[in-house]
Each structure stands twice: as C-alpha cells, then as structure tokens.
Scaffold this active site. Structure first.
Site, short mmCIF file in Angstrom:
data_model
loop_
_atom_site.label_atom_id
_atom_site.label_comp_id
_atom_site.label_asym_id
_atom_site.label_seq_id
_atom_site.Cartn_x
_atom_site.Cartn_y
_atom_site.Cartn_z
N GLU A 217 10.90 -9.29 33.82
CA GLU A 217 9.90 -9.25 34.88
C GLU A 217 8.49 -9.32 34.31
O GLU A 217 8.24 -8.88 33.18
CB GLU A 217 10.02 -7.95 35.68
CG GLU A 217 11.38 -7.68 36.28
CD GLU A 217 11.50 -6.27 36.82
OE1 GLU A 217 12.54 -5.98 37.43
OE2 GLU A 217 10.56 -5.45 36.63
N CYS B 33 1.02 -7.78 33.44
CA CYS B 33 1.91 -6.83 32.77
C CYS B 33 3.14 -7.60 32.35
O CYS B 33 3.81 -8.21 33.20
CB CYS B 33 2.27 -5.70 33.73
SG CYS B 33 3.46 -4.50 33.06
N CYS C 227 15.91 -2.15 28.01
CA CYS C 227 15.24 -1.22 27.11
C CYS C 227 16.27 -0.24 26.56
O CYS C 227 17.15 0.22 27.30
CB CYS C 227 14.13 -0.47 27.84
SG CYS C 227 13.19 0.66 26.79
N CYS D 125 14.91 6.42 28.93
CA CYS D 125 14.17 7.38 29.74
C CYS D 125 14.81 7.43 31.13
O CYS D 125 14.91 6.40 31.79
CB CYS D 125 12.70 6.99 29.83
SG CYS D 125 11.88 6.93 28.21
N CYS E 14 13.27 5.83 34.54
CA CYS E 14 12.82 4.44 34.46
C CYS E 14 14.00 3.50 34.75
O CYS E 14 15.06 3.63 34.14
CB CYS E 14 12.25 4.16 33.08
SG CYS E 14 11.86 2.43 32.76
N GLY F 44 11.09 -2.98 28.39
CA GLY F 44 11.26 -2.86 26.96
C GLY F 44 10.24 -1.95 26.29
O GLY F 44 9.21 -1.59 26.86
N GLU F 45 10.55 -1.56 25.07
CA GLU F 45 9.66 -0.79 24.21
C GLU F 45 9.02 -1.78 23.23
O GLU F 45 9.68 -2.29 22.31
CB GLU F 45 10.45 0.27 23.46
CG GLU F 45 9.79 0.85 22.22
CD GLU F 45 8.41 1.45 22.45
OE1 GLU F 45 7.49 1.07 21.71
OE2 GLU F 45 8.26 2.28 23.37
N SER G 141 1.90 -0.50 25.02
CA SER G 141 2.48 0.79 25.39
C SER G 141 3.64 1.13 24.46
O SER G 141 4.37 0.25 23.99
CB SER G 141 2.98 0.73 26.83
OG SER G 141 3.63 1.92 27.20
N SER H 32 3.14 6.71 26.14
CA SER H 32 3.88 7.24 27.29
C SER H 32 4.37 8.64 26.93
O SER H 32 5.44 8.81 26.37
CB SER H 32 5.06 6.32 27.63
OG SER H 32 4.60 5.05 28.04
N LEU H 33 3.57 9.64 27.27
CA LEU H 33 3.86 11.01 26.86
C LEU H 33 4.78 11.71 27.87
O LEU H 33 5.85 12.19 27.53
CB LEU H 33 2.56 11.79 26.68
CG LEU H 33 2.68 13.13 25.97
CD1 LEU H 33 3.11 12.94 24.51
CD2 LEU H 33 1.36 13.89 26.03
N HIS H 34 4.32 11.81 29.12
CA HIS H 34 5.10 12.30 30.26
C HIS H 34 5.44 13.79 30.22
O HIS H 34 5.91 14.33 31.22
CB HIS H 34 6.39 11.49 30.46
CG HIS H 34 6.16 10.02 30.61
ND1 HIS H 34 5.22 9.51 31.49
CD2 HIS H 34 6.72 8.96 29.98
CE1 HIS H 34 5.24 8.18 31.39
NE2 HIS H 34 6.11 7.82 30.50
N ASN I 54 7.07 5.82 40.84
CA ASN I 54 7.66 4.89 41.80
C ASN I 54 9.17 5.06 41.68
O ASN I 54 9.79 4.49 40.78
CB ASN I 54 7.24 3.46 41.49
CG ASN I 54 7.55 2.50 42.62
OD1 ASN I 54 8.32 2.82 43.53
ND2 ASN I 54 6.98 1.30 42.55
N CYS J 148 8.58 -1.01 36.70
CA CYS J 148 9.29 -1.71 35.64
C CYS J 148 10.80 -1.64 35.84
O CYS J 148 11.38 -0.57 35.96
CB CYS J 148 8.90 -1.09 34.30
SG CYS J 148 9.85 -1.67 32.91
#
Length: 383
Positions: free
Chosen positions: A112, A125, A132, A136, A139, A187-188, A221, A244-246, A320, A363
C-alpha cells in the site's frame, strides 16, 4: 472513489519462494543504467534520456519519449522500466486530498501507499516490505506477517507514481509537486536496510539520477532496531528518524512492540539521541494512543521525564482500529490530558491529523480487506 478490477495470480506459484522483481532503472545509479544500455547496443546517453522521462517528467509510456528513436523506444523502456506495481484498488477521501493505492507486485504480494495533500505540501507514505515481521499486535500489517522485502525500485516506484498523481493536479488545494516522503507504510524500513537507503538516495538525487527531493523532507520510521539506527547515523544523510515507541516502560513495550524484548527502551532512546547528535535532526517519537493500554497519566509523566531536554518531538497518533481488534483509540479527553502533561514537561507534542479512516487508511488495512474479499483460489500463493 474508484475501484479497479482484481488481478488474478498464478496458481502454480503456490509454495514457491517469492522472487525479486525484474531489474529497473531505479535499482541502479546512473553509471549502472548507462552500462545496461550499452549492453543493449545503444549509446550510453540513452540511459540519461530514459531516466529524465521517469524521474524528471514522471513519464513511463514509451510513446511519449519522443526524443528516443521510435525503433528503440519499446526495447529501452522494456529493459529499464519494467512494470513493478499493478494497481488493484485506488480509494480517495477528504475531498480527494487523501488517496490510498493498493498494488499487486509481480509475485502476487500486496503493498500500500498513501498520498496526502495539504495546502503547503504533498506527502506520500510508502511501504518498504510486503507485510511486516515485527508482530506489533495493534497493527494490521504486523498481524499479517512478512512476505518479503521490496526491491529498491519497488519502493521508489510508489513515490514516482504518486508524484505523477500530484503533478496531474488531482489533489485540489495542494501544490502540484511531491515534496515529502515518509517510510511509514507496510514493513519495518530498517529491516530492509540496504534497499531503503538506496531508495532514499534515488529520492533525493536530482534528476535524471533521482527525484530531487530534500533529504530533510524524508522520514524513516522504525520500531527500534538499534544497530540499524546507529548505522543510519553514519550514512551522511539528513533524514528524520521516527521512532515508534508506543510505551515508555519496558513491561508494556515488550507486549506492544515485541522487538523491545531484544532492545529495551533505554537502549533504543540512546541510539535515537546519538542519531540526533550526529545529524542535528530532531527525532520524532511516534506514540499510538490506545484506550486503557498506554494512555494513563503516569505513562505521560514517565514519557515526559525520558524526553525532557532532548532533541525530540512527540507525535501522538489516535489509533485507527483494525476490524475485530480488541484495541481502540483513547477518548479525546484522555488524549488531551496526555498532551497537557507532556507539554508541561517541556516536550514538544502534537496529535497527528487523522485521515483515511473510511478508506482503511491505517497501514495494512486495505491489503487485509483485499485478502478477505479475494477468493481463496486467487490468493493461494500468498497463504
């Protein structure tokens, strides 16, 4: 909103290891393209001409490359510009200012990209992997797992295609030129390190070498792959690092971002501060606001203590939710209190503009929806 027909895939591909796509000019620097053209028996300067069409004019149709001899246009385009991305579905919302594209790659994988128009800029983006492997749990891409890394050209082609959409004037109220790229799609990025760095170099090199974007308008990211962060700091690039800490504590981050079991919060932040010190670039701390999970006032206070005085900015992201997920977005009063506490600690904080909810904007959501809607016989090779 438009919906393109589904593209069937080869049923014989089931069980095969995904193969990388054909070589494309964006996989090569200009000398590499010239060598390839010479192998075809053409003058080396033809590589510069084709590259100018692709990167400078955003043209990939051989019929429009009128400065090339008619007899060789198709052959040169076939060798330098093979089709990498086949559009499956393109959706628009926000009066056309947000556009999400779902692509099928040559092996049937889905990725995407999102184009977002603003009054002063156009941002895309893009994805760096099909799926990925970071797992996580909140996600959609992480839930899908990893299929494969994208090639350099597959990454770049997303940006070039959407730059063409912007140039067409399709994004009303925005400039007709792509200016920003964020590696925040599927993806990472730092798990596909060499190809992502090569893609960045194509995006920032001036035409005909590349797309001519500012390094400072590129954001990469990561969930916190510490060795790769330190390696990126040595690349002599001025791109923004988005971490991306979260969660500010290891106990929760071990669950939300499983790679934290390898590199703890303190190690990840140390690498981020070293990146900021080396590049002079402020680190963006990405923090998805998840109801009753990571939005407690004490976590805001802890995050504030970790970031106070650092070259950092917090980007709070209203979650989201994915269909059927147990995760939900934090209520607005909770979000506002989180922001207040961070700002009281002296930490620059904003809440990300929420876009694309009605078009599966987060994502991985559109790819997941496509897989749900596709007949099993059409997705056998992706099982």
């Amino acid at each position: 909103m438009t919906s393109l027909p589904l593209i069937s895939v080869d049923p014989d591909a089931r069980g095969r290891r995904p193969a990388m796509p054909p070589r494309h000019l964006a996989d090569l620097d200009l000398p590499g393209r010239q060598a390839l053209v010479a192998e075809l028996g053409e003058p080396a300067f033809r590589a510069k001409q084709v590259s100018n069409h692709y990167f400078g004019r955003l043209v990939r149709d051989p019929a429009r490359m009128t400065d090339l001899p008619a007899a060789t246009r198709e052959r040169l385009a076939g060798a330098l510009l093979p089709t990498l991305l086949t559009p499956v579905r393109e959706l628009a919302c926000d009066d056309g200012a947000t556009r999400k594209a779902l692509w099928r790659l040559h092996d049937g994988s889905l990725v995407e990209s999102v184009l977002m128009g603003y009054p002063d800029r156009v941002t895309v983006c893009i994805s760096s992997q099909a799926g990925c492997g970071m797992a996580c749990p909140f996600c959609a891409t992480g839930q899908a797992g990893l299929t494969r890394n994208l090639s350099t050209a597959e990454i770049v082609d997303q940006a070039v295609y959407l730059a063409g959409v912007a140039a067409s004037g399709a994004v009303a109220g925005s400039p007709p030129r792509l200016s920003h790229v964020v590696f925040m799609g599927m993806g990472e990025p730092l798990a596909n390190y060499s190809r992502v760095v090569a893609a960045i170099r194509r995006l920032v090199a001036p035409a005909p070498e590349g797309l001519g974007l500012s390094q400072r308008h590129i954001t990469v990211s990561t969930v916190g792959l510490v060795p790769a962060i330190r390696r990126l700091a040595s690349e002599d690039l001025s791109v923004t690092l988005a971490l991306s800490l979260h969660a500010p504590d290891d106990e929760l981050r071990d669950e939300l971002v499983p790679v934290n079991q390898r590199w703890k919060v303190s190690e990840v932040l140390d690498a981020a501060w070293d990146y900021a010190a080396t590049t002079g670039r402020r680190v963006s701390i990405e923090y998805a606001m998840i109801k009753d999970v990571n939005d407690q006032p004490w976590r805001a206070d802890l995050l504030g203590r970790l970031l106070a005085g650092k070259l950092a900015h917090v980007n709070l992201i209203p979650l989201n939710p994915t269909p059927g997920s147990r995760w939900d977005a934090s209520p607005k009063p909770v979000e506002r209190e989180f922001v207040r506490r961070l700002r009281d600690a002296g930490v620059s904080t904003t809440v990300r503009d929420t876009r694309g909810r009605e078009i599966d904007g987060a994502c991985g959501q559109l790819a997941a929806a496509e897989d749900r809607d596709t007949e099993p016989s059409q997705r056998r090779d992706r099982a």
